[in-house]
Design an enzyme around this catalytic site. Sequence first.
Site, PDB file in Angstrom:
ATOM      1  N   TRP A 154       0.847  -1.199   0.000  1.00 47.99           N
ATOM      2  CA  TRP A 154       0.000   0.000   0.000  1.00 47.99           C
ATOM      3  C   TRP A 154       0.881   1.247   0.000  1.00 47.99           C
ATOM      4  O   TRP A 154       0.632   2.207  -0.731  1.00 47.99           O
ATOM      5  CB  TRP A 154      -0.957   0.018   1.192  1.00 47.99           C
ATOM      6  CG  TRP A 154      -1.974  -1.085   1.148  1.00 47.99           C
ATOM      7  CD1 TRP A 154      -2.152  -2.065   2.076  1.00 47.99           C
ATOM      8  CD2 TRP A 154      -2.958  -1.326   0.126  1.00 47.99           C
ATOM      9  NE1 TRP A 154      -3.183  -2.897   1.693  1.00 47.99           N
ATOM     10  CE2 TRP A 154      -3.694  -2.478   0.506  1.00 47.99           C
ATOM     11  CE3 TRP A 154      -3.293  -0.696  -1.082  1.00 47.99           C
ATOM     12  CZ2 TRP A 154      -4.733  -3.000  -0.270  1.00 47.99           C
ATOM     13  CZ3 TRP A 154      -4.327  -1.216  -1.851  1.00 47.99           C
ATOM     14  CH2 TRP A 154      -5.026  -2.346  -1.448  1.00 47.99           C
ATOM     15  N   ASP A 207      -1.605   7.212   5.957  1.00 50.73           N
ATOM     16  CA  ASP A 207      -2.662   6.283   5.549  1.00 50.73           C
ATOM     17  C   ASP A 207      -2.952   5.430   6.779  1.00 50.73           C
ATOM     18  O   ASP A 207      -2.128   4.630   7.207  1.00 50.73           O
ATOM     19  CB  ASP A 207      -2.147   5.416   4.385  1.00 50.73           C
ATOM     20  CG  ASP A 207      -3.128   4.304   4.000  1.00 50.73           C
ATOM     21  OD1 ASP A 207      -4.189   4.177   4.638  1.00 50.73           O
ATOM     22  OD2 ASP A 207      -2.809   3.559   3.042  1.00 50.73           O
ATOM     23  N   LYS A 232     -12.115  -1.060   6.876  1.00 52.29           N
ATOM     24  CA  LYS A 232     -11.316  -1.897   7.767  1.00 52.29           C
ATOM     25  C   LYS A 232     -11.752  -1.729   9.233  1.00 52.29           C
ATOM     26  O   LYS A 232     -11.660  -2.650  10.000  1.00 52.29           O
ATOM     27  CB  LYS A 232      -9.831  -1.565   7.649  1.00 52.29           C
ATOM     28  CG  LYS A 232      -9.307  -1.478   6.212  1.00 52.29           C
ATOM     29  CD  LYS A 232      -8.870  -2.808   5.636  1.00 52.29           C
ATOM     30  CE  LYS A 232      -8.693  -2.787   4.132  1.00 52.29           C
ATOM     31  NZ  LYS A 232      -7.673  -1.882   3.636  1.00 52.29           N
TER      32      LYS A 232
HETATM   33  C1  LIG Z   1      -7.045  -1.612   2.190  1.00 47.50           C
HETATM   34  C2  LIG Z   1      -5.991  -0.596   2.236  1.00 47.50           C
HETATM   35  C3  LIG Z   1      -5.859   0.383   1.218  1.00 47.50           C
HETATM   36  C4  LIG Z   1      -6.741   0.408  -0.005  1.00 47.50           C
HETATM   37  O1  LIG Z   1      -7.980   0.887   0.311  1.00 47.50           O
HETATM   38  P1  LIG Z   1      -9.114   1.072  -0.803  1.00 47.50           P
HETATM   39  O2  LIG Z   1     -10.161   1.794  -0.050  1.00 47.50           O
HETATM   40  O3  LIG Z   1      -9.517  -0.302  -1.241  1.00 47.50           O
HETATM   41  O4  LIG Z   1      -8.555   1.858  -1.923  1.00 47.50           O
HETATM   42  C5  LIG Z   1      -4.871   1.324   1.357  1.00 47.50           C
HETATM   43  N1  LIG Z   1      -4.039   1.332   2.399  1.00 47.50           N
HETATM   44  C6  LIG Z   1      -4.129   0.407   3.397  1.00 47.50           C
HETATM   45  C7  LIG Z   1      -3.179   0.455   4.544  1.00 47.50           C
HETATM   46  C8  LIG Z   1      -5.108  -0.586   3.331  1.00 47.50           C
HETATM   47  O5  LIG Z   1      -5.197  -1.503   4.304  1.00 47.50           O
END
Ligand SMILES: *Cc1c(COP(=O)(O)O)cnc(C)c1O
Length: 357
Positions: free
Chosen positions: A100, A167, A191
Amino acid sequence: MKRVHNFNAGPCVLPKAAINATIEALRDFSGTGMSVIEVSHRSKEWQAVMDETEMLWKEILNIPDGYKVLFLGGGASLQFLMVPMNFLEKKAAYLETGVWAKKALKEAKGIGEVVCVASSADTTYNYIPKGYAIPTDADYFHITTNNTIYGTEIREDMDCPIPLIADMSSDIMSRPVDVSKYTLIYGGAQKNVGPAGVTFAIVKEEALGKMSRYLPTMLDYRTHVENGSMFNTPPVFSILVMNETLKWLKSIGGLKVMQQMNEEKSSMLYNEIDRNSMFVGTAEKASRSVMNICWIMADGYKDKEELFMAFAKERGMVGIKGHRSVGGFRASLYNACPKESVGALVACMQEFEKLNK
Ligand SMILES: *Cc1c(COP(=O)(O)O)cnc(C)c1O
């Protein structure tokens, strides 16, 4: 309904209270005689949900004045691009702790100069690099606080000499965060704070509007700040579930309580992984995540992986297959994952050891 233990990495388990309230709102939203997916997003009933959701974010996460909480589309993946478009004038610094993080870095490279300060790619991202230097002439430093695929996590709010952007897709609302240390925190809701379809962005307002480039309307955070996240039709369903999820979080006592529960759950599972001679954890101990716990079969038992998977499945475990890039097992113990599910998984690992060692 058959009860299972849901360890999915995302979308994932959500609080039962939030799901039940959502079912009710799908039938009749706020006494309007319409489903939440039928009402106008300009109605006062919907505006109340938008206002309350932002208030819940501010209250639960103790967000200081000067920050806006935005609800956007496009997932965390679109934030990988929006971040450099809105904050990278000359140069940005990134910490590469997983795929990511790498995807975020790739988008930034398309916008300007990028320095990768450190990477743990050499060992399949099983640790958080330390002792790197952050270039003080960069516009911002980007981190991924929880590496969902590898089970590593940065669990402290670091002091950063330049604007810090994070993020937090997979560990937002898992612990108290000192938001004042960040210029921007973003993530997909699916999540830990809701279903897929809505992306949160907590942005420091004074940091916006400093770029010399043209920003397309929808990719400019200011558009969404100025329009209360309703420049265009918001994802009403996802925001409603997020609202109910946050209400549940508040009702159980907020982030201090949540953090304690999460640490308790992850300790239960890590203790079993470390005790059980058939399994071994993949993340370096000092970097272990409280949210995503990754492990593999120990040497001598590598041929038993499928056997354990089937064994666990029979006992109601769902979503414990490791990400395809690392293999083995992963259990995601997000906020709404009950302690009983973790207990059931631990018992299952113990039983497996007794029968197969
Ligand atoms: C799942 C995830 C993403 C991607 O998220 P989307 O909403 O599917 O674009 C990005 N960064 C992390 C750390 C993730 O766990």
